[in-house]
Write an enzyme that holds these catalytic residues in place. Sequence first.
Site: not given
Length: 284
Positions: A53, A97, A120
């Site tokens: 990422k 995460q 997200d």
Amino acid sequence: MTAQPIDGNALAAKLRAHMATEVAALAAQGHTPGLTVLLVGEDPASQVYVRNKVKACEAIGMASRLERHPADMSEAALLARIQELNADPSVHGILVQLPLPKHLNADLVIETIAPEKDVDGFHIASAGALMVGQPGFKPCTPYGCMKMLEDIGCNPRGKHAVVIGRSNIVGKPMALLLLQASATVTICHSATPNLAELARQADILVAAVGRPRFVTADMVKPGAVVLDVGINRLPDGKLCGDVDFDAVKDVAGWITPVPGGVGPMTITMLLQNTLEAAQRRAST
Ligand SMILES: NC(=O)C1=CN([C@@H]2O[C@H](COP(=O)(O)OP(=O)(O)OC[C@H]3O[C@@H](n4cnc5c(N)ncnc54)[C@H](OP(=O)(O)O)[C@@H]3O)[C@@H](O)[C@H]2O)C=CC1
Ligand SMILES: Nc1nc(=O)c2c([nH]1)NC[C@@H]1CN(c3ccc(C(=O)N[C@@H](CCC(=O)O)C(=O)O)cc3)C=[N+]21
Ligand SMILES: [Mg+2]
């Protein structure tokens, strides 16, 4: 029939090249888009993902920061750090995460992220906006799947879409996006008795189960578009999707491979959401 493969890497590259020009334009105005990724603990799979990422951000000119925290970090300390990032104007997107170590309440952690930085799309405010059709961040994996459909010229309107899986981060938002695009949507899960029969009726079949090769050729309608979200690590170390690719490719019209399908699009839509977060901030 042999299905046409949907090349997630190629579509990702095309979209990222376009994004790079928009990133440069924002940077020229002093608003370089910034993503901060928080990794708590040492889960080896997570280490790989977060590094990918961060690299993807840098490749298109975004500022990204990876913060590693020890597995025994307290919940209070994590929430306090998120609040600092919420207040930091150089940070446009915050990603924590998942999965988190067991002693941390993931729901509470996600709800602490400012909704305008929830790239997200996991915050309740983002989920609610998606539910009622208001603007908000869409979860990256389902968003990427919709971009793949668009790219192959598959308009979901009037089609029967079957989603296998109902998680809050993949299955449920996938179903909502398909519904918004006027598909007729069926959601299957572990208590669905006639799953194979339903799957066989799908013009668009999305597999988000987390079980290697769960979708077999007999579950697929000839010519269907098959999107394989699954990322399963086999004992030999190889990645494998939720679809039996070798068998299903002889039945489907279109199919995403694993790796090289949905995964790269997830990261691309994370970049897209971060870019949008920065654009919104720059225009306020
Ligand atoms: N490509 C990418 O970018 C991403 C890939 N993934 C991958 O996608 C997959 C799904 O992820 P996620 O949604 O988080 O997984 P979850 O484990 O949260 O959800 C899995 C879903 O599949 C259903 N399911 C499990 N077993 C069966 C079965 N035997 N029959 C029918 N339904 C079943 C579950 O049903 P129930 O609710 O009834 O338990 C659940 O709804 C995983 O492989 C994950 O690694 C995830 C995120 C991003
Ligand atoms: N807060 C949070 N957001 C996430 O988006 C999130 C998360 N937590 N936790 C884990 C899952 C999983 N996920 C993947 C993204 C890209 C690939 C990907 O790019 N895969 C490559 C292969 C990578 C490899 O070789 O391992 C591919 O499919 O081609 C995979 C998996 C995001 N997730
Ligand atoms: Mg999950």
